[in-house]
Motif scaffolding. Structure first.
Motif, mmCIF file in Angstrom:
data_model
loop_
_atom_site.group_PDB
_atom_site.id
_atom_site.type_symbol
_atom_site.label_atom_id
_atom_site.label_comp_id
_atom_site.label_asym_id
_atom_site.label_seq_id
_atom_site.Cartn_x
_atom_site.Cartn_y
_atom_site.Cartn_z
ATOM 1 N N UNK A 1 -101.698 -19.636 -34.845
ATOM 2 C CA UNK A 1 -102.667 -20.360 -35.565
ATOM 3 C C UNK A 1 -103.125 -19.175 -36.567
ATOM 4 N N UNK A 2 -103.762 -19.909 -37.581
ATOM 5 C CA UNK A 2 -104.565 -18.862 -38.589
ATOM 6 C C UNK A 2 -105.992 -18.524 -38.056
ATOM 7 N N UNK A 3 -106.340 -17.503 -38.553
ATOM 8 C CA UNK A 3 -107.805 -16.817 -38.022
ATOM 9 C C UNK A 3 -107.501 -16.250 -36.680
ATOM 10 N N UNK A 4 -108.566 -15.951 -36.152
ATOM 11 C CA UNK A 4 -108.459 -15.427 -34.808
ATOM 12 C C UNK A 4 -108.390 -16.568 -33.527
ATOM 13 N N UNK A 5 -107.332 -16.772 -33.181
ATOM 14 C CA UNK A 5 -107.035 -17.852 -32.022
ATOM 15 C C UNK A 5 -107.815 -18.976 -32.503
ATOM 16 N N UNK A 6 -107.772 -19.433 -33.818
ATOM 17 C CA UNK A 6 -108.191 -20.392 -34.530
ATOM 18 C C UNK A 6 -109.413 -20.398 -34.870
#
Length: 546
Positions: free
Chosen positions: A310-315
Motif C-alpha cells: 500500500x501507499x502511505x502507512x498501511x494506507x
C-alpha cells in the motif's frame, strides 16, 4: 507515557514566564542497568564476529543451537558479560574445548575464564543454548518472534527486537556500543520446503537429512545486534540490479507479481538517497526487502516489509496532508535507516533520535527529490501534528531507555529547522552528505552530532539542539509593544538559557530574517498589529505569540 505538566503565561505586552521541566523521575531496575550499562565485564572486550548456527522448530516454537563469539581483549580480564534472556536455557559455554563456569544474573551471563585473558589476544567462545523465545504481542512495537501462516497454511515467521534486545533470541553482547567488526554468519535450519532469509549474501543451503534444510547467510560489514534477523517462509525470490547495486526481494509466492511492480519504487529512492547521503553503505551485502508478518524493521541489508503493498502507512498518511500517500512509507523509512541507524549508530539507545530523527527526515528528502520542495515542506509541517511534547527526546543513559517517541517527527523537524537556519541549500546538502560519509559504519553520540553541525555550519547550534532534544517545549517567538507607537519587540521564550536562533518571517510580502535571542530586541520595521507578521512555521518548528 508520563506527561509533562507545563505552566506558562503568554500575554502580549508582558514577558512570558518560562516553563519548568517537570518530567517525573523514573525508577530503574537492576536488570535495566545490566542491559544498558557499560561495566568492566563489557568494556574489556571488543566483538569481532558472530557465527550463529541454530535450528528453528515452527511447531514447537523453539530454537536450539549455538553462537560462536570471536572477540579481541582490550583490557586484561578473566570475566566477560554475554547476554541472554532469562527464559532461554544455557546448555554450555565452551572455550578451547573446555566448558567454562558462568553465573546468571537476570539477563546477564557472567562467564569466568580459568586464566586471565591478555590485552590484544584474539579469543572465541561457543555458547550453546535452547528454548522458546518470547512471542511478540504487537511486533514491531514490542520485541519478540511472530509465528504466523501464509494463505496456504505454511509457517511464516519473523523476529523484531529493537529496544527489547537481541538477547531475546540469541546470546550476544547486547549493547549498541559494540558491533562485530568483521560481520557475521547466520545459519538457520528450517523444515524442508521452507526458506530462511537473513542479513547479507546467501552462501548456500544444505539438506541436513533430518527433515530440515539449513540456509547460510553472511554479512561482511559491521552490524547492529538488533538488526541480525531471520525470516522463515515459502518465499519467492525476485532479483534485480540498479546501477550496479543488487536488489533482492523475498515475498510470499502469492504476492510475487504484485511485488515486482510495487518495489519499483526502490530505484528512485536509491537514486535520491545516494545523491543526498552517499553510496549505499552495505553494497557488499546487497539490498533486500523481505516480506514479514509484521509492519517493518530496518534489519540491515534485509529490510523487513509488511506494509501490504500500500501507499502511505498501511494506507494512511501520517502527515495528514495527502502527500504521504504518494509513496510507500515502510519502503522509504526503513530503507532510510540503512544510512541512519545501521551505518551511523548511536552508542546508547538514549540517543536513538540519531536513528529515528534523521530517518524520518529522509522521508522529507525523498518527497523533495520526487515531488519538489513545496510538497516536502508541506509534508514536514504535517508531521508536526504527531508530536506530543510529553517527554524529552533524549532518554536515560546506561539503563536501556529510549526517549520520547517524538524522536521521529520532532527529530525530523529539528533537522529541517537547522537546514533553514543554515539558509544555504548548496551548503546544507554538502553538510548532510559529509555527515553521512564521515560517520559511515561508526558508533556515535549526541555530542558528536552537535559538534559536527556546529563546525560545518559555522554557527553555534548547541542551544538549538539542546532545546529540542532535552526539553518538552519548543521555542516560542514572543512579541510585545515597546511602548512606542507602531513599534514592537521580539524574543525567544525557551527553557534552554542563552538560546539563539534566527527565524524567517513575512511582513508585507517580504521575507525578513530576525536574529532572535532570549533578549528583547526591537523589530527592524514598524507595524500596527502583530497579526501582520507571518512566521514561517513550515520551515522552522516553532510557536509564536501571534
Amino acid at each position: 507515557m508520563k506527561k509533562l505538566f507545563l505552566a506558562s503565561i503568554v500575554l502580549l505586552g508582558f514577558q512570558s514566564v518560562s516553563a519548568q521541566l517537570t518530567v517525573p523521575k523514573e525508577n530503574f531496575t537492576h536488570r535495566d542497568t545490566l542491559q544498558g550499562g557499560l561495566r568492566p565485564e563489557r568494556t574489556c572486550f571488543d566483538v569481532q564476529r558472530y557465527d550463529l548456527n541454530i535450528k528453528v522448530n515452527p511447531t514447537e516454537k523453539t530454537i536450539i543451537g549455538y553462537n560462536d563469539i570471536a572477540f579481541k581483549v582490550v583490557e586484561n580480564t578473566n570475566k566477560i558479560q554475554i547476554d541472554l534472556f532469562e527464559n532461554m536455557q544455557i546448555d554450555s559455554i565452551v572455550f578451547n574445548n573446555k566448558k567454562l563456569n558462568y553465573k546468571r544474573d537476570e539477563i546477564a551471563v557472567f562467564i569466568t575464564f580459568n586464566e586471565s585473558l591478555k590485552v590484544g589476544s584474539q579469543e572465541k567462545i561457543r555458547f550453546y543454548y535452547s528454548g522458546k523465545p518470547i512471542i511478540a504481542k504487537r511486533a514491531p512495537w514490542d520485541g519478540g518472534f511472530v509465528f504466523n501462516q501464509d494463505s496456504k497454511g505454511k509457517p511464516w515467521i519473523g523476529v523484531a527486537v529493537q529496544g527489547t534486545g537481541a538477547s531475546l533470541w540469541y546470546p550476544v553482547k547486547d549493547s549498541q556500543s559494540d558491533e562485530p567488526d568483521l560481520g557475521a554468519t547466520i545459519k538457520v535450519a528450517v523444515p524442508n520446503g521452507l526458506m530462511n532469509v537473513s542479513n547479507g549474501r546467501l552462501l548456500g543451503s544444505e539438506n541436513l537429512k533430518n527433515g530440515y534444510t539449513r540456509w547460510d547467510w553472511e554479512v561482511k560489514n559491521p552490524i547492529n545486534t538488533y538488526d541480525i534477523t531471520l525470516n522463515i517462509a515459502d518465499y519467492a525470490h525476485i532479483h534485480d540490479n540498479h546501477k550496479g547495486l543488487d536488489l533482492d526481494y523475498y515475498v510470499l509466492r502469492e504476492n510475487e507479481e504484485k511485488a515486482r511492480k510495487h518495489f519499483e519504487e526502490v530505484k528512485p529512492m536509491m537514486d535520491c538517497f545516494q545523491s543526498k547521503f552517499g553510496k549505499y553503505p552495505f553494497a557488499e551485502d546487497g539490498y533486500k526487502l523481505v516480506e514479514t508478518p509484521y509492519l517493518g524493521m530496518e534489519h540491515q541489508s534485509a529490510v523487513a516489509y509488511g506494509n501490504q503493498y500500500l501507499k502511505g502507512y498501511l494506507g494512511n498518511d501520517l502527515s495528514g496532508t495527502g502527500i504521504g500517500m504518494l509513496f510507500d512509507f515502510i519502503i522509504i523509512h526503513e530503507s532510510g535507516h540503512e544510512w541512519f541507524g545501521n551505518s551511523i549508530t548511536s552508542k546508547d539507545i538514549a540517543d536513538m533520535w540519531i536513528h529515528e530523527g534523521f530517518t524520518q527526515y529522509s522521508e522529507i528528502v525523498f518527497t523533495e527529490c520526487q515531488f519538489g520542495y513545496d510538497k516536502a515542506m508541506k509534508y514536514a509541517y504535517g508531521l508536526g501534528d504527531n508530536i506530543s511534547n510529553d517527554q524529552p527526546i533524549i532518554g536515560h543513559y546506561g539503563v536501556n531507555k529510549e526517549g520520547s517517541g517524538d524522536m521521529y517527527p520532532k527529530g525530523a523537524l529539528l533537522i529541517n529547522t537547522i537546514r533553514h537556519i543554515v539558509n544555504d541549500d548548496e551548503k546544507w546538502w554538502k553538510m548532510l552528505l559529509k555527515y553521512s560519509e564521515t560517520y559511515r559504519h561508526q558508533i556515535i553520540d549526541t555530542k558528536t552530532v552537535i559538534d559536527f553541525f556546529n563546525q560545518e555550519s559555522g554557527i553555534n547550534l548547541t542551544s538549538v539542539f539542546n532545546q529540542y532534544l532535552r526539553y518538552t517545549t519548543i521555542p516560542r517567538l514572543e512579541f510585545r509593544s515597546s511602548g512606542t507607537k507602531d513599534q514592537f519587540e521580539f524574543a525567544w521564550i525557551t527553557e534552554e538559557p542563552n538560546f539563539e536562533m534566527p527565524i524567517d518571517i513575512i511582513f508585507k510580502k517580504k521575507k525578513i530574517r530576525l536574529m532572535a535571542t532570549n533578549k528583547w530586541q526591537k523589530l527592524p520595521f514598524e507595524m500596527k498589529y502583530v497579526s501582520q507578521i507571518e512566521v514561517l512555521k513550515d520551515k522552522f518548528y516553532v510557536k509564536s505569540g501571534l
